[in-house]
Design a protein around this motif. Structure first.
Motif, PDB file in Angstrom:
ATOM      1  N   HIS A  11      14.133   1.278  -3.252  1.00 12.94           N
ATOM      2  CA  HIS A  11      14.476   0.422  -2.121  1.00 12.94           C
ATOM      3  C   HIS A  11      13.245  -0.275  -1.536  1.00 12.94           C
ATOM      4  O   HIS A  11      13.331  -1.435  -1.107  1.00 12.94           O
ATOM      5  CB  HIS A  11      15.209   1.212  -1.044  1.00 12.94           C
ATOM      6  N   MET A  12      12.132   0.419  -1.537  1.00 10.00           N
ATOM      7  CA  MET A  12      10.893  -0.206  -1.057  1.00 10.00           C
ATOM      8  C   MET A  12      10.507  -1.378  -1.954  1.00 10.00           C
ATOM      9  O   MET A  12      10.085  -2.435  -1.466  1.00 10.00           O
ATOM     10  CB  MET A  12       9.765   0.820  -0.992  1.00 10.00           C
ATOM     11  N   ARG A  13      10.676  -1.233  -3.260  1.00 13.75           N
ATOM     12  CA  ARG A  13      10.370  -2.328  -4.193  1.00 13.75           C
ATOM     13  C   ARG A  13      11.321  -3.506  -3.981  1.00 13.75           C
ATOM     14  O   ARG A  13      10.909  -4.661  -4.023  1.00 13.75           O
ATOM     15  CB  ARG A  13      10.451  -1.836  -5.649  1.00 13.75           C
ATOM     16  N   GLU A  14      12.592  -3.195  -3.729  1.00 16.18           N
ATOM     17  CA  GLU A  14      13.561  -4.263  -3.458  1.00 16.18           C
ATOM     18  C   GLU A  14      13.186  -5.009  -2.174  1.00 16.18           C
ATOM     19  O   GLU A  14      13.275  -6.246  -2.113  1.00 16.18           O
ATOM     20  CB  GLU A  14      14.967  -3.683  -3.352  1.00 16.18           C
TER      21      GLU A  14
ATOM     22  N   GLN B 210      13.055  15.141  -4.705  1.00 13.63           N
ATOM     23  CA  GLN B 210      12.526  14.239  -5.727  1.00 13.63           C
ATOM     24  C   GLN B 210      13.430  13.012  -5.872  1.00 13.63           C
ATOM     25  O   GLN B 210      12.939  11.876  -5.926  1.00 13.63           O
ATOM     26  CB  GLN B 210      12.407  14.952  -7.078  1.00 13.63           C
ATOM     27  N   GLN B 211      14.727  13.259  -5.930  1.00 18.16           N
ATOM     28  CA  GLN B 211      15.668  12.152  -6.082  1.00 18.16           C
ATOM     29  C   GLN B 211      15.601  11.201  -4.889  1.00 18.16           C
ATOM     30  O   GLN B 211      15.619   9.984  -5.058  1.00 18.16           O
ATOM     31  CB  GLN B 211      17.098  12.683  -6.265  1.00 18.16           C
ATOM     32  N   ASP B 212      15.521  11.755  -3.687  1.00 20.81           N
ATOM     33  CA  ASP B 212      15.432  10.905  -2.495  1.00 20.81           C
ATOM     34  C   ASP B 212      14.171  10.049  -2.515  1.00 20.81           C
ATOM     35  O   ASP B 212      14.197   8.869  -2.153  1.00 20.81           O
ATOM     36  CB  ASP B 212      15.469  11.745  -1.223  1.00 20.81           C
ATOM     37  N   LEU B 213      13.058  10.627  -2.936  1.00 19.63           N
ATOM     38  CA  LEU B 213      11.811   9.865  -2.993  1.00 19.63           C
ATOM     39  C   LEU B 213      11.864   8.780  -4.067  1.00 19.63           C
ATOM     40  O   LEU B 213      11.358   7.675  -3.861  1.00 19.63           O
ATOM     41  CB  LEU B 213      10.627  10.800  -3.217  1.00 19.63           C
ATOM     42  N   ARG B 214      12.489   9.080  -5.191  1.00 16.04           N
ATOM     43  CA  ARG B 214      12.661   8.040  -6.224  1.00 16.04           C
ATOM     44  C   ARG B 214      13.529   6.895  -5.706  1.00 16.04           C
ATOM     45  O   ARG B 214      13.239   5.722  -5.934  1.00 16.04           O
ATOM     46  CB  ARG B 214      13.285   8.636  -7.483  1.00 16.04           C
ATOM     47  N   GLU B 215      14.594   7.266  -5.003  1.00 18.22           N
ATOM     48  CA  GLU B 215      15.473   6.243  -4.433  1.00 18.22           C
ATOM     49  C   GLU B 215      14.747   5.425  -3.370  1.00 18.22           C
ATOM     50  O   GLU B 215      14.890   4.201  -3.304  1.00 18.22           O
ATOM     51  CB  GLU B 215      16.716   6.912  -3.835  1.00 18.22           C
ATOM     52  N   GLN B 216      13.957   6.098  -2.555  1.00 18.49           N
ATOM     53  CA  GLN B 216      13.175   5.395  -1.538  1.00 18.49           C
ATOM     54  C   GLN B 216      12.233   4.391  -2.196  1.00 18.49           C
ATOM     55  O   GLN B 216      12.096   3.252  -1.733  1.00 18.49           O
ATOM     56  CB  GLN B 216      12.369   6.397  -0.719  1.00 18.49           C
TER      57      GLN B 216
ATOM     58  N   GLU C  11       0.829  -1.210   0.000  1.00 15.47           N
ATOM     59  CA  GLU C  11       0.000   0.000   0.000  1.00 15.47           C
ATOM     60  C   GLU C  11       0.861   1.258   0.000  1.00 15.47           C
ATOM     61  O   GLU C  11       0.563   2.223  -0.712  1.00 15.47           O
ATOM     62  CB  GLU C  11      -0.956   0.005   1.199  1.00 15.47           C
ATOM     63  N   ARG C  12       1.936   1.265   0.785  1.00 13.07           N
ATOM     64  CA  ARG C  12       2.828   2.426   0.828  1.00 13.07           C
ATOM     65  C   ARG C  12       3.515   2.642  -0.523  1.00 13.07           C
ATOM     66  O   ARG C  12       3.686   3.778  -0.968  1.00 13.07           O
ATOM     67  CB  ARG C  12       3.876   2.257   1.930  1.00 13.07           C
ATOM     68  N   ILE C  13       3.884   1.541  -1.169  1.00  7.95           N
ATOM     69  CA  ILE C  13       4.516   1.628  -2.493  1.00  7.95           C
ATOM     70  C   ILE C  13       3.540   2.239  -3.498  1.00  7.95           C
ATOM     71  O   ILE C  13       3.914   3.117  -4.283  1.00  7.95           O
ATOM     72  CB  ILE C  13       5.008   0.241  -2.960  1.00  7.95           C
TER      73      ILE C  13
END
Length: 68
Positions: A48-51, A39-45, A17-19
């Motif tokens: 990592h959440m998907r991983e 923006q970059q930090d959120l993309r990176e997050q 749900e968070r993803i």
């Protein structure tokens, strides 16, 4: 079901749900208004959440909580 298995499947469901919410936010106008570093930090997050989701799904499958 054992407590750890219940916690694990709940964690997976909450993570999914968070993803979804983060993915939707990344595609929003509000996201575009953020500074580039944020923006970059959120993309990176998101990456990592998907991983983490992949690893958690693997653990849930081994515990017999998910079908293949």
């Amino acid at each position: 079901m054992e407590d750890y298995k219940t916690r694990m499947i709940n964690e997976l469901n909450e993570l999914v749900e968070r993803i979804k919410k983060l993915f939707a936010f990344i595609g929003s106008k509000e996201f575009e208004s953020l500074v580039d570093d944020e923006q970059q930090d959120l993309r990176e997050q998101y990456i990592h959440m998907r991983e983490y989701e992949v690893v958690l799904r693997r653990r849930c499958k081994r515990a017999g909580l998910l079908n293949s």
